[in-house]
Design a protein around this motif. Structure first.
Motif, PDB file in Angstrom:
ATOM      1  N   ALA A  29       0.835  -1.205   0.000  1.00  0.00           N
ATOM      2  CA  ALA A  29       0.000   0.000   0.000  1.00  0.00           C
ATOM      3  C   ALA A  29       0.872   1.259   0.000  1.00  0.00           C
ATOM      4  O   ALA A  29       0.627   2.200  -0.758  1.00  0.00           O
ATOM      5  N   VAL A  30       1.904   1.249   0.836  1.00  0.00           N
ATOM      6  CA  VAL A  30       2.846   2.377   0.866  1.00  0.00           C
ATOM      7  C   VAL A  30       3.527   2.511  -0.495  1.00  0.00           C
ATOM      8  O   VAL A  30       3.698   3.622  -1.016  1.00  0.00           O
ATOM      9  N   THR A  31       3.871   1.379  -1.095  1.00  0.00           N
ATOM     10  CA  THR A  31       4.503   1.389  -2.417  1.00  0.00           C
ATOM     11  C   THR A  31       3.586   2.017  -3.457  1.00  0.00           C
ATOM     12  O   THR A  31       4.043   2.760  -4.329  1.00  0.00           O
ATOM     13  N   GLN A  32       2.275   1.732  -3.382  1.00  0.00           N
ATOM     14  CA  GLN A  32       1.323   2.341  -4.311  1.00  0.00           C
ATOM     15  C   GLN A  32       1.410   3.866  -4.239  1.00  0.00           C
ATOM     16  O   GLN A  32       1.458   4.548  -5.262  1.00  0.00           O
ATOM     17  N   ILE A  33       1.426   4.387  -3.017  1.00  0.00           N
ATOM     18  CA  ILE A  33       1.464   5.837  -2.831  1.00  0.00           C
ATOM     19  C   ILE A  33       2.795   6.410  -3.314  1.00  0.00           C
ATOM     20  O   ILE A  33       2.829   7.391  -4.065  1.00  0.00           O
ATOM     21  N   LEU A  34       3.882   5.808  -2.896  1.00  0.00           N
ATOM     22  CA  LEU A  34       5.194   6.327  -3.269  1.00  0.00           C
ATOM     23  C   LEU A  34       5.442   6.221  -4.772  1.00  0.00           C
ATOM     24  O   LEU A  34       6.047   7.123  -5.372  1.00  0.00           O
ATOM     25  N   THR A  35       4.942   5.158  -5.391  1.00  0.00           N
ATOM     26  CA  THR A  35       5.068   5.020  -6.843  1.00  0.00           C
ATOM     27  C   THR A  35       4.286   6.132  -7.542  1.00  0.00           C
ATOM     28  O   THR A  35       4.756   6.700  -8.534  1.00  0.00           O
ATOM     29  N   LEU A  91     -14.404   2.314  -0.618  1.00  0.00           N
ATOM     30  CA  LEU A  91     -13.359   1.533   0.057  1.00  0.00           C
ATOM     31  C   LEU A  91     -12.928   2.178   1.370  1.00  0.00           C
ATOM     32  O   LEU A  91     -12.586   1.480   2.326  1.00  0.00           O
ATOM     33  N   SER A  92     -12.958   3.494   1.430  1.00  0.00           N
ATOM     34  CA  SER A  92     -12.650   4.179   2.684  1.00  0.00           C
ATOM     35  C   SER A  92     -13.687   3.824   3.747  1.00  0.00           C
ATOM     36  O   SER A  92     -13.351   3.567   4.915  1.00  0.00           O
ATOM     37  N   LEU A  93     -14.939   3.775   3.344  1.00  0.00           N
ATOM     38  CA  LEU A  93     -16.012   3.380   4.265  1.00  0.00           C
ATOM     39  C   LEU A  93     -15.856   1.916   4.682  1.00  0.00           C
ATOM     40  O   LEU A  93     -15.996   1.588   5.867  1.00  0.00           O
ATOM     41  N   VAL A  94     -15.538   1.047   3.749  1.00  0.00           N
ATOM     42  CA  VAL A  94     -15.317  -0.372   4.054  1.00  0.00           C
ATOM     43  C   VAL A  94     -14.135  -0.527   5.022  1.00  0.00           C
ATOM     44  O   VAL A  94     -14.220  -1.278   6.000  1.00  0.00           O
ATOM     45  N   THR A  95     -13.067   0.194   4.766  1.00  0.00           N
ATOM     46  CA  THR A  95     -11.885   0.128   5.634  1.00  0.00           C
ATOM     47  C   THR A  95     -12.227   0.587   7.050  1.00  0.00           C
ATOM     48  O   THR A  95     -11.782  -0.005   8.035  1.00  0.00           O
ATOM     49  N   THR A  96     -13.041   1.622   7.153  1.00  0.00           N
ATOM     50  CA  THR A  96     -13.480   2.122   8.465  1.00  0.00           C
ATOM     51  C   THR A  96     -14.318   1.074   9.186  1.00  0.00           C
ATOM     52  O   THR A  96     -14.124   0.820  10.380  1.00  0.00           O
ATOM     53  N   ALA A  97     -15.241   0.462   8.465  1.00  0.00           N
ATOM     54  CA  ALA A  97     -16.081  -0.588   9.062  1.00  0.00           C
ATOM     55  C   ALA A  97     -15.218  -1.773   9.509  1.00  0.00           C
ATOM     56  O   ALA A  97     -15.450  -2.342  10.591  1.00  0.00           O
ATOM     57  N   LEU A 135      -5.974   3.530  -5.656  1.00  0.00           N
ATOM     58  CA  LEU A 135      -6.869   4.427  -6.393  1.00  0.00           C
ATOM     59  C   LEU A 135      -6.453   5.890  -6.314  1.00  0.00           C
ATOM     60  O   LEU A 135      -6.979   6.723  -7.053  1.00  0.00           O
ATOM     61  N   ILE A 136      -5.529   6.222  -5.443  1.00  0.00           N
ATOM     62  CA  ILE A 136      -5.164   7.627  -5.245  1.00  0.00           C
ATOM     63  C   ILE A 136      -4.520   8.215  -6.494  1.00  0.00           C
ATOM     64  O   ILE A 136      -4.902   9.288  -6.953  1.00  0.00           O
ATOM     65  N   TYR A 137      -3.545   7.529  -7.033  1.00  0.00           N
ATOM     66  CA  TYR A 137      -2.857   8.000  -8.234  1.00  0.00           C
ATOM     67  C   TYR A 137      -3.175   7.085  -9.407  1.00  0.00           C
ATOM     68  O   TYR A 137      -3.331   5.879  -9.232  1.00  0.00           O
ATOM     69  N   PRO A 138      -3.202   7.645 -10.612  1.00  0.00           N
ATOM     70  CA  PRO A 138      -3.343   6.797 -11.796  1.00  0.00           C
ATOM     71  C   PRO A 138      -1.987   6.202 -12.161  1.00  0.00           C
ATOM     72  O   PRO A 138      -0.964   6.556 -11.568  1.00  0.00           O
ATOM     73  N   LEU A 149      -6.557  -9.160   7.984  1.00  0.00           N
ATOM     74  CA  LEU A 149      -6.216  -9.349   6.580  1.00  0.00           C
ATOM     75  C   LEU A 149      -7.162  -8.546   5.686  1.00  0.00           C
ATOM     76  O   LEU A 149      -6.729  -7.851   4.762  1.00  0.00           O
ATOM     77  N   ALA A 150      -8.455  -8.601   5.975  1.00  0.00           N
ATOM     78  CA  ALA A 150      -9.437  -7.845   5.189  1.00  0.00           C
ATOM     79  C   ALA A 150      -9.171  -6.345   5.275  1.00  0.00           C
ATOM     80  O   ALA A 150      -9.249  -5.628   4.270  1.00  0.00           O
ATOM     81  N   GLN A 151      -8.850  -5.873   6.467  1.00  0.00           N
ATOM     82  CA  GLN A 151      -8.574  -4.447   6.644  1.00  0.00           C
ATOM     83  C   GLN A 151      -7.349  -4.021   5.843  1.00  0.00           C
ATOM     84  O   GLN A 151      -7.379  -2.986   5.168  1.00  0.00           O
ATOM     85  N   THR A 152      -6.292  -4.798   5.876  1.00  0.00           N
ATOM     86  CA  THR A 152      -5.084  -4.417   5.146  1.00  0.00           C
ATOM     87  C   THR A 152      -5.291  -4.531   3.633  1.00  0.00           C
ATOM     88  O   THR A 152      -4.774  -3.707   2.879  1.00  0.00           O
ATOM     89  N   ILE A 153      -6.059  -5.511   3.188  1.00  0.00           N
ATOM     90  CA  ILE A 153      -6.351  -5.636   1.752  1.00  0.00           C
ATOM     91  C   ILE A 153      -7.166  -4.430   1.279  1.00  0.00           C
ATOM     92  O   ILE A 153      -6.872  -3.842   0.230  1.00  0.00           O
ATOM     93  N   ALA A 154      -8.178  -4.051   2.043  1.00  0.00           N
ATOM     94  CA  ALA A 154      -8.986  -2.876   1.674  1.00  0.00           C
ATOM     95  C   ALA A 154      -8.123  -1.622   1.629  1.00  0.00           C
ATOM     96  O   ALA A 154      -8.262  -0.783   0.727  1.00  0.00           O
TER      97      ALA A 154
END
Length: 177
Positions: free
Chosen positions: A18-24, A117-123, A90-93, A78-83
């Motif tokens: 997830a961090v890699t997605q943002i940094l990339t 997904l933000s709502l799902v992650t919160t739940a 989705l933040i960057y294209p 696991l579900a929380q980290t996957i979400a």
């Protein structure tokens, strides 16, 4: 090796991705700065979720003393980290070489998925407390979750640009708090 050490490896890898997605995405924007149309809320969301990933990883360390693990206990984490991983993706294209990228257009194209997904992650975060601790988080943390959920619902329902500029500001402040 204790159970938490074993289980946390997979969770850490997913949070690292997830961090890699943002940094990339940040790197892609820097390398393509001459052909990228910026949108400052994207930068705030990227920074916010970089902090959220770090906080999630840090908070999971508190589980190191837990001795008994069932599959349900692990599955909620696991579900929380996957979400979280999917959300950060989705933040960057993607930044294809030699093509113009409009971050505002990307943001609004992904807006519903991002906030859903933000709502799902919160739940899932609240579910984690219920499953692992058999109770909701303390009042301040619960208030933060409710604020985040209300913001996510607003992001799904409202498509106006001004609203999304406003949503990014308190979210960035809250993530850094």
């Amino acid at each position: 090796m204790d159970a938490f050490s074993y289980l946390s490896v997979l969770l850490s890898i997913i949070i690292g991705l997830a961090v890699t997605q943002i940094l990339t995405g940040m790197r892609g924007q820097m390398l393509g700065r001459d052909r990228v149309r910026g949108f400052w809320p994207t930068q705030l969301w990227a920074g916010s979720f970089l902090l959220i990933c770090t906080q999630t990883w840090w908070a999971m360390f508190d589980l190191r003393g837990r001795e008994v693990w069932g599959f349900g206990d692990f599955a909620i984490l696991l579900a929380q980290t996957i979400a979280l991983y999917l959300l950060t993706g989705l933040i960057y294209p993607d930044f294809p070489p030699e093509r113009e990228v409009d971050l505002r257009a990307h943001y609004f194209a992904q807006r519903r998925h991002f906030f859903t997904l933000s709502l799902v992650t919160t739940a899932l975060s609240l579910g984690r407390d219920l499953i692992l601790n058999h109770q909701l988080p303390h009042a301040e943390n619960l208030a933060f979750h409710l604020f985040w959920a209300a913001s996510a619902v607003s992001g799904v329902v409202i498509a106006r640009g001004g609203c999304h500029r406003v949503l990014a500001l308190p979210a960035a402040a809250a993530a850094g708090a």
